[in-house]
Design a protein around this motif. Structure first.
Motif, mmCIF file in Angstrom:
data_model
loop_
_atom_site.group_PDB
_atom_site.id
_atom_site.type_symbol
_atom_site.label_atom_id
_atom_site.label_comp_id
_atom_site.label_asym_id
_atom_site.label_seq_id
_atom_site.Cartn_x
_atom_site.Cartn_y
_atom_site.Cartn_z
ATOM 1 N N UNK A 60 0.802 -1.231 0.000
ATOM 2 C CA UNK A 60 0.000 0.000 0.000
ATOM 3 C C UNK A 60 0.829 1.271 0.000
ATOM 4 N N UNK A 61 2.098 1.155 0.395
ATOM 5 C CA UNK A 61 2.945 2.334 0.508
ATOM 6 C C UNK A 61 2.713 3.137 1.765
ATOM 7 N N UNK A 62 1.829 2.655 2.640
ATOM 8 C CA UNK A 62 1.521 3.377 3.868
ATOM 9 C C UNK A 62 2.373 2.869 5.025
ATOM 10 N N UNK A 63 2.745 3.759 5.956
ATOM 11 C CA UNK A 63 3.524 3.329 7.130
ATOM 12 C C UNK A 63 2.719 2.345 7.979
ATOM 13 N N UNK A 64 3.396 1.323 8.461
ATOM 14 C CA UNK A 64 2.759 0.336 9.332
ATOM 15 C C UNK A 64 3.739 -0.036 10.436
ATOM 16 N N UNK A 65 3.245 -0.177 11.644
ATOM 17 C CA UNK A 65 4.100 -0.375 12.814
ATOM 18 C C UNK A 65 3.631 -1.597 13.596
ATOM 19 N N UNK A 66 4.577 -2.278 14.228
ATOM 20 C CA UNK A 66 4.278 -3.478 15.002
ATOM 21 C C UNK A 66 4.655 -3.273 16.463
ATOM 22 N N UNK A 67 3.755 -3.667 17.347
ATOM 23 C CA UNK A 67 4.001 -3.589 18.788
ATOM 24 C C UNK A 67 3.640 -4.936 19.413
ATOM 25 N N UNK A 68 4.395 -5.313 20.431
ATOM 26 C CA UNK A 68 4.095 -6.519 21.162
ATOM 27 C C UNK A 68 3.581 -6.202 22.554
ATOM 28 N N UNK A 69 2.386 -6.669 22.879
ATOM 29 C CA UNK A 69 1.861 -6.532 24.237
ATOM 30 C C UNK A 69 0.700 -7.499 24.402
ATOM 31 N N UNK A 70 0.377 -7.819 25.639
ATOM 32 C CA UNK A 70 -0.704 -8.758 25.932
ATOM 33 C C UNK A 70 -1.927 -7.965 26.372
ATOM 34 N N UNK A 71 -2.930 -7.914 25.499
ATOM 35 C CA UNK A 71 -4.110 -7.103 25.782
ATOM 36 C C UNK A 71 -4.873 -7.613 27.005
ATOM 37 N N UNK A 72 -4.690 -8.878 27.356
ATOM 38 C CA UNK A 72 -5.385 -9.427 28.501
ATOM 39 C C UNK A 72 -4.734 -9.130 29.833
ATOM 40 N N UNK A 73 -3.565 -8.487 29.800
ATOM 41 C CA UNK A 73 -2.874 -8.109 31.035
ATOM 42 C C UNK A 73 -3.131 -6.628 31.304
ATOM 43 N N UNK A 74 -3.963 -6.346 32.271
ATOM 44 C CA UNK A 74 -4.404 -4.977 32.567
ATOM 45 C C UNK A 74 -3.230 -4.012 32.686
ATOM 46 N N UNK A 75 -2.183 -4.429 33.386
ATOM 47 C CA UNK A 75 -1.049 -3.544 33.620
ATOM 48 C C UNK A 75 -0.228 -3.217 32.393
#
Length: 267
Positions: A60-75
């Motif tokens: 697409x030519x659009x910027x895309x970014x990757x992050x790692x985190x666990x959405x089920x961990x409130x903190x």
């Protein structure tokens, strides 16, 4: 007087998709990027998100970014949100797509750990992320929040009750947040039926045939077929839609006496 066509453009917007490394989340992220958005993919599996982000940018030519985190961990949710805003400055579209549904043989086999894990990922994380991002959207330029629900929320099956209950809760908080964050932020959900994702690829032919036999369109949906409604909800085209749970399931109906045929699988 000529009526103006709906505006589906996301040019200049930032779209954040949890569970964006594969399946429906990836398809929605690809659609958002094609519509002009800069996209953020996030999940526990950062490597998968990174590969998906690279492919989105390539196609697409659009910027895309990757992050790692666990959405089920409130903190982990607030530090993640802080990091995204520090890096990109804004989030205009949030998609709560991360989900899971472990299988079990019978209801007495459901452990507290399984119950909590299903609710943490499907409901608790979506609640916390919506609260934090929604608050920033209200203080900023507004935005759109979309959650991926399931027809299991209204047609619960015996072998996926924790999942069904969590998705029913997701439908409920969708309506509640729509009222809490209005008028600057729109909040909606897509209640999905069976889609041909990686999860469905592992189904047996007999099971897949049983699923499609309940669908008037006589097939599962392609992941790309979720994009149209997601783009509508994310863009100015859906500017008068909030507090809605939109069903995208091929018209599926599951009579109560057929529910046990699904062997613990869920959509």
């Amino acid at each position: 007087m000529t009526q103006q066509l709906p505006d589906f453009s996301l040019t200049g917007k930032v779209a954040l998709v949890t569970g964006g490394g594969r399946g429906l989340g990836l398809s929605m992220a690809q659609g958002f990027a094609a519509a002009g958005a800069e996209v953020v993919l996030a999940s526990r599996k950062k490597e998968a998100c990174a590969a998906a982000a690279a492919e989105i940018t390539r196609t697409t030519g659009r910027p895309a970014h990757a992050y790692g985190f666990h959405v089920g961990h409130w903190g982990e949710v607030e530090p993640f949100v802080e990091q995204v805003y520090a890096d990109l400055g804004r989030v205009d579209v949030l998609v709560n797509n991360a989900g899971m549904s472990p299988v079990y043989d019978k209801l007495t086999d459901v452990t507290e750990e399984l119950w909590d894990k299903v609710f943490d990922v499907n409901l608790k994380g979506a609640f916390r992320l919506t609260a934090l991002v929604g608050d920033r959207m209200v203080a900023g330029e507004g935005g759109s929040i979309i959650s991926t629900s399931s027809i299991a929320a209204i047609r619960p099956q015996p072998h996926a009750l924790p999942y069904a209950a969590a998705k029913a809760g997701l439908n409920a908080i969708t309506v509640g947040f729509a009222r809490a964050l209005a008028p600057r932020v729109r909040v909606n959900a897509i209640m999905a039926g069976p889609f041909a994702t990686a999860v469905a690829a592992a189904w047996s032919n007999d099971f897949a045939g049983g699923v499609t036999s309940t669908v008037p369109l006589q097939r599962m949906g392609a992941p790309s077929e979720i994009v149209g409604v997601a783009l509508y909800l994310a863009s100015p085209a859906g500017s008068f839609t909030t507090g809605s749970v939109i069903t995208v399931d091929g018209g599926i109906t599951v009579p109560p006496d057929e529910a046990t045929e699904f062997e613990g699988k869920s959509f």
